[in-house]
Every structure is written in C-alpha cells, then in structure tokens.
Design a protein around this motif. Structure first.
Motif, mmCIF file in Angstrom:
data_model
loop_
_atom_site.group_PDB
_atom_site.id
_atom_site.type_symbol
_atom_site.label_atom_id
_atom_site.label_comp_id
_atom_site.label_asym_id
_atom_site.label_seq_id
_atom_site.Cartn_x
_atom_site.Cartn_y
_atom_site.Cartn_z
ATOM 1 N N ARG A 167 0.482 5.474 -8.450
ATOM 2 C CA ARG A 167 0.103 5.495 -7.034
ATOM 3 C C ARG A 167 -0.056 6.928 -6.512
ATOM 4 O O ARG A 167 -1.012 7.244 -5.809
ATOM 5 C CB ARG A 167 1.167 4.781 -6.191
ATOM 6 C CG ARG A 167 1.136 3.275 -6.345
ATOM 7 C CD ARG A 167 2.326 2.603 -5.655
ATOM 8 N NE ARG A 167 2.272 1.170 -5.865
ATOM 9 C CZ ARG A 167 1.649 0.309 -5.061
ATOM 10 N NH1 ARG A 167 1.062 0.750 -3.958
ATOM 11 N NH2 ARG A 167 1.633 -0.982 -5.339
ATOM 12 N N ARG A 209 -6.349 2.905 -3.200
ATOM 13 C CA ARG A 209 -6.016 1.559 -3.670
ATOM 14 C C ARG A 209 -6.930 1.141 -4.817
ATOM 15 O O ARG A 209 -6.482 0.590 -5.832
ATOM 16 C CB ARG A 209 -6.112 0.562 -2.515
ATOM 17 C CG ARG A 209 -5.510 -0.786 -2.847
ATOM 18 C CD ARG A 209 -5.855 -1.869 -1.830
ATOM 19 N NE ARG A 209 -5.421 -1.571 -0.487
ATOM 20 C CZ ARG A 209 -6.232 -1.259 0.524
ATOM 21 N NH1 ARG A 209 -7.553 -1.180 0.338
ATOM 22 N NH2 ARG A 209 -5.750 -1.022 1.720
ATOM 23 N N LYS A 266 -7.192 5.684 1.974
ATOM 24 C CA LYS A 266 -6.333 4.594 1.511
ATOM 25 C C LYS A 266 -7.123 3.607 0.662
ATOM 26 O O LYS A 266 -6.670 3.190 -0.415
ATOM 27 C CB LYS A 266 -5.721 3.875 2.722
ATOM 28 C CG LYS A 266 -4.862 2.693 2.308
ATOM 29 C CD LYS A 266 -4.237 1.979 3.502
ATOM 30 C CE LYS A 266 -3.156 2.833 4.122
ATOM 31 N NZ LYS A 266 -2.321 2.090 5.086
ATOM 32 N N ASP A 294 0.813 -1.215 0.000
ATOM 33 C CA ASP A 294 0.000 0.000 0.000
ATOM 34 C C ASP A 294 0.851 1.272 0.000
ATOM 35 O O ASP A 294 0.383 2.341 0.390
ATOM 36 C CB ASP A 294 -0.928 0.011 1.226
ATOM 37 C CG ASP A 294 -2.173 -0.838 0.987
ATOM 38 O OD1 ASP A 294 -2.439 -1.212 -0.174
ATOM 39 O OD2 ASP A 294 -2.872 -1.122 1.977
ATOM 40 N N TYR A 311 -5.916 3.019 -7.892
ATOM 41 C CA TYR A 311 -4.657 2.460 -8.392
ATOM 42 C C TYR A 311 -4.906 1.132 -9.112
ATOM 43 O O TYR A 311 -4.375 0.906 -10.210
ATOM 44 C CB TYR A 311 -3.681 2.268 -7.229
ATOM 45 C CG TYR A 311 -2.474 1.471 -7.611
ATOM 46 C CD1 TYR A 311 -1.506 1.998 -8.455
ATOM 47 C CD2 TYR A 311 -2.300 0.161 -7.140
ATOM 48 C CE1 TYR A 311 -0.396 1.249 -8.819
ATOM 49 C CE2 TYR A 311 -1.204 -0.584 -7.489
ATOM 50 C CZ TYR A 311 -0.252 -0.044 -8.336
ATOM 51 O OH TYR A 311 0.832 -0.780 -8.705
ATOM 52 N N ARG A 312 -5.720 0.295 -8.496
ATOM 53 C CA ARG A 312 -5.979 -1.008 -9.137
ATOM 54 C C ARG A 312 -6.615 -0.844 -10.503
ATOM 55 O O ARG A 312 -6.402 -1.661 -11.389
ATOM 56 C CB ARG A 312 -6.869 -1.863 -8.235
ATOM 57 C CG ARG A 312 -6.051 -2.460 -7.107
ATOM 58 C CD ARG A 312 -6.792 -3.576 -6.392
ATOM 59 N NE ARG A 312 -5.985 -4.041 -5.269
ATOM 60 C CZ ARG A 312 -6.488 -4.534 -4.141
ATOM 61 N NH1 ARG A 312 -7.797 -4.641 -3.995
ATOM 62 N NH2 ARG A 312 -5.677 -4.929 -3.171
ATOM 63 N N PHE A 361 -0.014 5.378 -0.593
ATOM 64 C CA PHE A 361 -1.423 5.709 -0.358
ATOM 65 C C PHE A 361 -1.547 6.472 0.964
ATOM 66 O O PHE A 361 -0.750 6.263 1.871
ATOM 67 C CB PHE A 361 -2.275 4.441 -0.306
ATOM 68 C CG PHE A 361 -2.250 3.628 -1.570
ATOM 69 C CD1 PHE A 361 -1.999 4.218 -2.813
ATOM 70 C CD2 PHE A 361 -2.483 2.250 -1.532
ATOM 71 C CE1 PHE A 361 -1.978 3.463 -3.988
ATOM 72 C CE2 PHE A 361 -2.458 1.490 -2.704
ATOM 73 C CZ PHE A 361 -2.203 2.094 -3.929
#
Lengths: 468, 468, 468
Positions: A430, A21, A17, A7, A24-25, A10
């Motif tokens: 990120r 995430r 967070k 992580d 980002y994914r 983040f």
C-alpha cells in the motif's frame, strides 16, 4: 465495521487515491516473498498449534511488549521469562488482560495496524481490543488456534507465502529445516547463514563458538586458513538447505582489507580473548570482506544490518537477556566504513550486498549515492523502527531520486511475529502504491511505468536481490 | 502525448494546483540566471556544433552514466575515456543503445525529468526513450545538432539565459572567456575563481601549482605574503572577465584564524610536501578565511561547497580519474567548523558567503540557524543529489521557518549538461511555486506575498547574492 | 480581512480539512498549560503596564531581532542594550520603524504567524505590518497598553492560562513569586529549578555561585555531600513556590555514574577552577544523575534541554552577552550519553525525565526508540527552531510510529514573549489536529480515537508529565 479501513494508507486526494488503489490491486494478491526474517523453523517442522493468544502476540514480540514497558508495565507481568528463573506471569489470560487494557498506547503505530490486520484478517475479530473486549477476543483467538486451519503450515499456505527465509546461526544443525524437507510438505522455507556468534569477538562465548565451528566442519579453526575454510563449508551446508543469503548484524558497517598475514595475526589475537575494542571492530570488518569474497564464489547474497546498539538497558539485559526491546540505534557511517570492502569488490557486477540502516540520515546522504554508483550494492528496505507507513515514505522520498527503484531490494518483513507477515507486506504494498501514485499525479512518472514498477517492488526485486 | 506533463510538480489538490500553476506562470518566462555551473566556455567561444547525442547526453554527465554503472554496465562500454588509454567504446550509437535500453533505471529520478525535458523542449522528441526508440531518437537529435539553430550560442539565446557563470581554476588563462569577449557576441558568460588546486595541499601537484601561480602573477609564491598577493592578482584578473564570485570545493567546512606567523609557517610546511592530514585541513581552513578577507576588499561572493568525499572508488579513480560519479557525501559539521571564520568576519554586512551542503541534516540544525543570524551568510540552493523535487521541498521545509526566504541565494543549476539548464530551472521554479502555494493554502503566507516571493526565488535573489 | 486565516495549518484536501477543523474546535478553548517557559515573574508580581510595543515585541525576543540582524540591521539600532553601555537606540518608535520595514523577512516563518496572531487577537490590528503601517500600528498597540485590560494579570486571565511555569536559577530568592503569592491573585504562576549556574563548571562565576549556594542553604558546599544537600534544600524551597520540575540546559546529554569517592574528587577538581573540558563535561553528567536521584525522592519532573552551542558569535557575546540569537545547535548523541543515567534509574516507573532536542535526526533514530522503551523517559515537544508547523509535523511523523502519543509530554511554549503564548499553543493545537486528521483519513487511526487523543496532546499530557 472492519478493524482496518479498506483504503488505508492511500493519499486522501481523490485522483491519487483512485490510482493508488488501482496500483495496490494489481499487486495485492501476488505471492509473498519473505527473504529475510526470524520465524522459527520448528513451527513448520512440527506443525503444532500455537499455544495461546498471549504466546502468539505478546510474549515473543519485543515490538509489542516494550511499548507496554515504556508506560510502566513490568516485563515479568507480561510473562517475559527471566534468566534467573525468578517469578514471571504464567497465566496467559492475565498477560492478555494487561496487553488489552494498554492497547491504546499503540495508536498511531504500525504495531496497531499489524495487530488489527492480524486480528481481523487471520482471526476474524471485528472489535477493537480494550479492557472491555479482552476476554471475548482472547476466547475467539483461542478457539481458532485449536482448529487445524490455524496450524503453522495451513497459515503459511493461506498467507500465500511463496518463500520464507529464516535466520540461523553458523553452528545450527538445521535439524528443523531437515525435518521440513523430509516431511514432504511443499512449503518453501529456507535458511540464512548468520555467523555473528563465530565472527564477532564480543559475542558471548566467541572462542568456544569458533572451536565448535571447527568440530562441526572438521577444520582447524584455530588457524586463519582453517577458520575461513570452515566458513566455506558451513555456507555450503546452509546452501544445501536452500540458503541464498548470509546476514551480518554488526554494530557498525566498518570493513577492513588486511593482508593475509595481518588478518591471521588479528584472528589469533581475538581468539586469545586478549583484544581491544578496536581489534574486535577490525576483525568484524575483515570478516565482512571475507564473506563478500566467499559470496563471489558461492553466490550468496550478503546482507549487512548495521547500527544497532544492542542491549542498551543493563538491568534488562541482566534479568531477561537479548532482544528485549532495548536495542537502540545510533549514527552510522557507511562511506568511510565500507570503502575497504568496496575498493576490493564493489565494482563486481555479480556480487549482491544489501545494506540496511537504522540511521535514516544515511539514506539520502550516503546509501542512495553508494547504491546509485556501485554495481555490487543494493539498498535494503526500511528496517525495524522504519518498517511503517512514514518510514517507507521517507525511504522512497530520500532514495529514489538518487538511486532509482532498481537499486533497491524489494520488501523484507524481518519479523518473528508470524501472523503479522501478511499485514507487513500489505503495508509495504500500500505504501509503495501510494508513493507511485503520488509520482504519477505530480508528473514524475508515467502511469504505465507505475504499473510496471509496482509488481517489482512487491515481488520481483526481492527475487532478483536474493537470487530466488 | 508530451514527454513531460504540463502540470508536473504541482500539488494534486485542485486549489493548490491552480495557485501553484499561477505562481509558476508568473515566473516561467523570467530570464535564466545561472550564477554557478560547469559548462565549458569553449562551447561559446568556438560555437561549434555538439558532436553527437551520446557526447552531449551520456559521456560527460556522471549523473547519467553512474546510474547505468550501478546496474552493471561497464564504464568503458559507455565511452568514458580511460586514463591508461585502454579500450573504450568509440561508437556513439553503441553508447546510445546501452543508454536507451537502460533508460527505465532513471524512473522517478530528476535525471529522467531533465532528460525528457531536454528531449522534448530542445529537440522536439515525443517518444519515451527505450531500446525500441533508441535509433529513431538518436537520428532525430543528430539531425538537429547539424542545424545552426542548435549551436551553443543559439541555444544559449533560445534558453533565455541572461547570465551564465562557468568555473575555472586559478591557473586558467581564461582564453575561451577572452575569445568570447572579443567575438562581440552579446551573450553574458562570466568566469568564477576556483582556487582548489593552489589552496588544497592534497590536490595533485599542489606545490607545482603554487609555483605556476607565482610565474603567472610575478609574485614570490614561496612566501606566505607573496602567495596571498598572487591570489589577489588572480582574483582581479578573474574579475576582469566578469567573475563576481569565488568557489571552494573543500572536503569539510573547517576554518582557521591563525596569526600571520603561524599561517606563514603552516604554508611553508604544506608547500614542503611534508605535512599531516590535520595540517592540510588547517591550511584549507585558513585559506577560507583569507578568501573571505579578500572578498571584503574586492567584493567577490564566496561559495563554500563542502562535504563531498571525492573519488570514493579507488579502482574507478585509478582507471578513469576524477568526477566519475563516485563522489559520496558524508556528515558535515558547520557550527564548529565555521566559527573561526564567522568570529572574524561573520558580522560584516557587506560580505556574502554562500553555504552549500550534501548533508541535509545540517539544513534545520545548523545552516538555517547560522544563515538566520549572521549577516555575512546566505544559504545556497539544494546541491547535487538534492537538486530535485523532493530535495527542493525538503530544503524549503527545513530552512524557511528558521531563516526565511531572504537568507537564501536563489537557484544554481551547477551543471555541465548544457541542455539540462532550462529543465533544471524549470524544476526549481515549479517546486518553489508548489511550496509557496502550499504555504498560502495552509494560511502561512498571503497570496500577494507569494507572488512577490516567486520572482525573487526564480531570479532576484540570485542576482543579489552574486552581485549581478 | 483577518491577519490570520481561520483555517490556517489545516490540510488543503476538504475531508482532511473538515476533520482537522473539528478536532481543533474540540480543543481550541481548553485552558493553556504552560509548564516550561521564560516569562518574567516580576510582570505578574507588579502587574505594571508593558512599556511600549518595541519593548514588548522586539527588544527582548531574540527570535525576532536575529532575523533583522541576519539581513544587516545592527543590533544597537534595534535597542539591544550593550554590555559596555555604548550607544544603543533609545527611541522605541525608531526601533519599531526598523522592525516594520523589514517585516517581510519573516514571511513563511512561525514568528510571522505568532506576531500576526498577537497583533490581531491581542491588540485588534487588522493591517499587515510594513513601513506604511508602522506608525498606525505602533499607536494602536501603545494605546491598548495604557489600558488596564492589557496589564500582565489581565492578559494572563484573558489568555486562559491555567498554569504558567517560569524558570529561575538555583540562587534566585523567588521574591517575585513570593510577591505573587502574597498578592492574593488567583493566577497560578510557578517556578522551575534551573541549577546550571551552580552545576556547570564552565558557567561564569561557577565557584562563587557554589559558595553563594552554601550561604543560602547553610550547607558546606565545599564538600560534595554538603553541595548535594544544598541542592536538596533549594529544590524543596522551589517546590514550596509551586515548582514541579527542574530544568537543565547542558551542551550535551552526557551522563555519568561515578562512585561517591570519584564524584567527590571530581567536585573538588572543578571547584578549584583547575579542570579540563572533559572533567567539566563529566561533572555536568554526574549532576544529571544526581538530579534524577533527587527527583526520585522529591518527585520533580526533570527536563534535559541538550545540544545548543551557546554564544556562537564571539563579538556579539562580547558586546551584548547571552541569549542574543546566536545559539546554534549541533549533532547531539543521546544513546551513549544517557546510558549511565538510564542504567541507574531508567526503569523507574515513577521517575519522569523529559528529553528535548535541537537535532531532529535524533527523533526517529534515538529519542523515540529510547522513550518507547524506558519507563522513566518522556519525549518533550519540538523545541526552539522546531516549535513551528513543519517542526511539529516532522516531530509527529518521526516519533509516533515508534513511541506513540503517550510517551510524549504535551506542548511547551518555552517563550519569554508573553503575548505569543496563545499563538504558540494555537499553532500546536492546529498542527496536532492536522496530523491526527491525516492519520484518520489515511486509515491509521479511528476518528473516535483522534477525538480522545486531541485533548491529551493539547492539555492532558502536559499535566501528567509535569505532575500538575
């Protein structure tokens, strides 16, 4: 334990967070567009194995070795070749040992993040580099490098690179690019037109370079008209090897809009070798406008990388030459400097000029206001020292409010460290996800909008900005 | 779903968010003090309905249309009137459609927040503007504008404005202000003395303006003494229409302290039209000191808005004129520039000079140290590109530690977009609440102190700084 | 309720806060290294009680009184002695009352944090200073000051100071340092060589100072060679009183590398009193190089404090003299300025030059790139206006990514406010712990690494940088 935290980058607060995430994914597996960088096309032409860990990670990367030098390690002890062919370390294991025992110097820097990412994700290392682990890690990387899966083309494919632009001088014959094309390999490696050596009167061998340009193009480059025609031909030649952009590494963003007669006279002056620093600056400035005009015709995106004081340490330059980690930024003006060019072509909606800076104070004061008004301008991503978590954060925080996202140009890795490419794009994706998540959780952006913007920042805007 | 999130601009961490919300609630309903801005007094004099949504939100607001222009929309297609009376879009629905289909460009900008706030809180819109919703939203706003409750005075009252200052040139007859006063309406709209056109030798028609100043005041404005006397009379005239401040939009903060003889000679020079850029700069600088001296006598607060490079795009200026979104900041020096003025009057405890900047680097390096020492100085709020969440955050973070809260001057909306006034004050109140909450939760301020400071930032300090 | 919150300056998010607290606890009790500051060695030589609360906290501290002055309190009413011996408040209780009733001005500033920390942790105060509590707090501090446990040496020991460096001019006889040494007291108080008065041609009495330097050293300081020899002798004398560093407070970082003949001629010129501002700047610049060369021989660490525009308010300087809170920073160039010095000695691994700035824009643009490359350079901690939570945060965020932690030089309190020393080191240790915790929780640093770095920042790096 993994070398890099899953992580990382983040925001610590849980809701932020989770959103970062998720954003980002949604972009982590997009192909890599690398529209500006300094990889060697020979790697992909020949597809030979990389020689050894030190020659991959230390010797060619001035980001890395200058940090060791700053704490007293001698450049020659790191295997940096000397211009005078004096002694320099030739044993890559000794170079690696010096690197490893000083690896703590990189704590808190993006270099540590990129190196650890490469070690872990490219070479499967799971220990932190140090004096104790130096040999084991060297051996592990060395073993992998001998494997065909670690040759340049295989890595290119494994890294998910959709396009990689290299940068070649105007006089380059693009032989490696030709070899890549003729090899039938499907990897898309294109060139970029970087004419500094034939544009900058202060460049070593400028007059000879201009003469060589004439020989290459069959134009009379002793005349202003012939010189411009020669540029046009070279640009077309570079385009034939996939170039969609030119690149200009000037000490300032100074531009000029001289009459034909004045420009011709200035050209003659700088070609004669008898010119002042002001005339050199004026000529570089005029050439930025000429390049912009050619871009209007041939559609190349124009990149201006302004503001580096190159080769700051005279003894290092004398002994080791260019690009040795001693290029230091200084204050850079864009508002006065670019006015002649912008008055001439700034309102052209089909022109794309991407501005880069090493003077972060210009982001909010000059660059975002300019890019947020002129149709021809786009703001390049954080460059060099600022291609980092905090650098990207400051870039977004100081530009978005004035010029939004759509006047920016996506990410550039701008690297000669091939194995760091996935790491650098990962940091960018990120950091941008973190920024978007912060906007959403503070009510400045809707969640659905963030999910639309994220792939633009990671992928789409670079394609648009570079006409890919 | 509301267009604007109820907890927008508060920190995501729960304890901070709760405290920020509580601080915000303690000031959210305070009356609005708008001591500096560019609303048209005619609106409140005539109290006519606003013509249509495009003329309310797009055409007059260079914050808005420059962003569309930056992505290739032509100014004429947005209905911006041309100086040469060439064709410009006259259908407000077409302007609106172009605005709506590009509304995504504003994502992440304060303009989006202000526009959404106005749409939602003033006009009851509950959909995000886009190509799809353009017509429906246009119709909805159009319908409201026809309602008496949406006329200027009704909105003024509904917005909770306690005082609104407009800005008029020295030659203005203040007829609209007179009409407001004579109408018996209770809304407090005051003027501000902005003498740039008769102070700046580079202003179009400077000499004619100075002559007109003489005619208006019955003073011999061809003489230095008469010229100063004319200023004094106009300031008194502006005071009689409620002015408590003057405003000076100079390219730099340069000041001079010339002898009477030298100043008189310089005045003659600039009046003759035969002067250098240095003489123009010197004259503007001398006039800042003269205005400060007059402030010592008549008590007007003095505002210095320095550092904008106006009309950067020559073709835009030629075709569309001033204030078209192409005013770009540059580096601005205050320390050397203000020394002559500060040596003369900086220690006067009864003088109030409010400094504004477009060069954020000056906050911590120059402006906070100056305002944290000289009794005559106050630091104005973030201006123009920086009147935003991040801009306000950086302002507080870079100034508070050096000059505290009490050397700042409260909030200015500085807008000509009337409907954005509540939105802008709301952003300011939220951002300051967030900052105060952060100080408290990191042990840098006591909670009770934060609740004392919040209303000062939202309301009290502006009244003090502008003698209201 | 304690005056200072136990978890102050830690991030609000729980995981970060817990880690920051743990990091802080690991360094909170380390001894204090104070390698640069302005305490009076006489305090420790004589070990007399401090006269009264106002003379301890208000009168000598321009951080404190300039804030009161900025809001209209007259300097004379705060007991600041006038050069012309005109009337100035002599009753410390009246000074204290004025300070107390304006104590709210410090809200949000580091001064408030330092003062509250001193009040609470040194004097046991548990009420916030205000008009209401002024007398009670004065009495409480006054009572403590009469106690032997509150004499300078006792406080020094109680504060846990391992080493305190004071700063003396080149002509100082170091009599107080001699007295300290001869007293047999174990406290380590050392001097620092600050030769501005004999190096800066613009310094009041420069020529006389240079003559005095000759008399002191038995060297012919009318000759360039003798003048340099005199410096060498004084440096040796200062070393004999523990000095490990020199300090240079120049208006800029300008350096020169003149030939012996040119330097000798320039010295004669500036000594004659008939010199230009450019010659004065050149001479100061040459002397920085000479000092660096002497450092190569005698091992003194060299500190360059550049960029303050001293004595900005002419009337304050005329009436009250130097160091009255009216020293204002301006833009400071390092890249061009330092090149002559760095070309000469920048690659020397055994030289230590510590750079300080008041222009934060130089951190990421100039200072971190320079310190991250040249072996001779270290980056000094945030100075003056920036020795604060936000200042330290910005310093770390803008330098670490480029030059890491190990090119920085630990913390300096740089104060003449003795009782604030523990408070200032505490702020630094907390702010650095917060920064390290943020790096760890965002995956940019491993937890074990943070626990290694924390004591270096709090203690180790200062010892290394100053050869302690």
């Amino acid at each position: 334990m993994p070398l890099t935290a899953p992580d990382r980058l983040f925001p610590p607060e849980q809701k932020q967070k989770d959103l970062a995430r998720a954003l980002y994914r949604s972009v982590a597996d997009l192909p890599i567009i690398s529209p500006h960088g300094h990889c060697d096309p020979r790697w992909f032409a020949e597809d030979r194995r990389f020689p050894n860990p030190s020659d991959l990670f230390v010797v060619p990367d001035h980001y890395v070795f200058r940090m060791l030098v700053s704490q007293g390690v001698r450049m020659a002890d790191l295997g940096i070749p000397r211009l005078d062919e004096g002694p320099s370390e030739t044993d890559p294991r000794k170079v690696w040992a010096r690197f490893a025992q000083n690896y703590h110097l990189f704590r808190g820097t993006p270099s540590a993040l990129w190196l650890d990412h490469s070690f872990e994700h490219v070479f499967g290392i799971d220990q932190v580099l140090s004096a104790d682990t130096a040999t084991a890690i060297y051996d592990q990387i060395e073993a992998k490098l001998a494997d065909d899966a670690f040759r340049p083309r295989a890595l290119f494919e494994r890294f998910g690179i959709e396009l990689l632009a290299t940068t070649e001088g105007a006089l380059d014959d693009l032989a490696w690019h030709r070899q890549i094309r003729e090899s039938g390999w499907s990897g898309r490696v294109v060139t970029t037109y970087r004419p500094d050596a034939v544009v900058d009167p202060d460049f070593e061998g400028f007059a000879a370079n201009v003469a060589a340009l004439g020989a290459l193009t069959d134009e009379d480059t002793q005349s202003w008209t012939g010189y411009l025609a020669a540029h046009r031909k070279r640009r077309a030649f570079f385009k034939s090897f996939g170039a969609t952009a030119s690149d200009h590494g000037h000490p300032s963003a100074h531009t000029e809009n001289l009459s034909h007669a004045d420009a011709a006279a200035l050209f003659a002056k700088v070609l004669s070798g008898d010119f002042t620093t002001i005339e050199a600056e004026a000529f570089r400035g005029q050439m930025l406008l000429e390049m912009a005009r050619m871009s209007l015709d041939d559609g190349l995106t124009m990149q201006i990388h302004a503001g580096s004081r190159r080769n700051h340490a005279a003894p290092v330059f004398a002994k080791f030459g260019r690009d040795m980690g001693f290029d230091i930024p200084g204050p850079t003006d864009y508002v006065v400097a670019l006015k002649p060019l912008l008055d001439a072509v700034g309102m052209e909606p089909d022109l794309k000029i991407i501005l880069f800076t090493l003077d972060e104070t210009a982001y909010s004061r000059e660059l975002a206001p300019l890019a947020g008004a002129y149709p021809a301008l786009r703001l390049g991503p954080p460059w060099w020292f600022f291609d980092s978590y905090e650098g990207i954060k400051r870039f977004r925080e100081t530009t978005t409010e004035t010029c939004g996202f759509y006047n920016t140009a996506g990410f550039n890795d701008d690297t000669r460290a091939f194995c760091s490419i996935p790491a650098r794009h990962d940091v960018s994706r990120r950091a941008d996800s973190a920024y978007l998540a912060t906007l959403v959780t503070t009510g400045r952006l809707r969640e659905a909008e963030a999910f639309e913007i994220a792939p633009d920042l990671a992928y789409g805007l670079a394609k648009t900005a570079y006409n890919l």
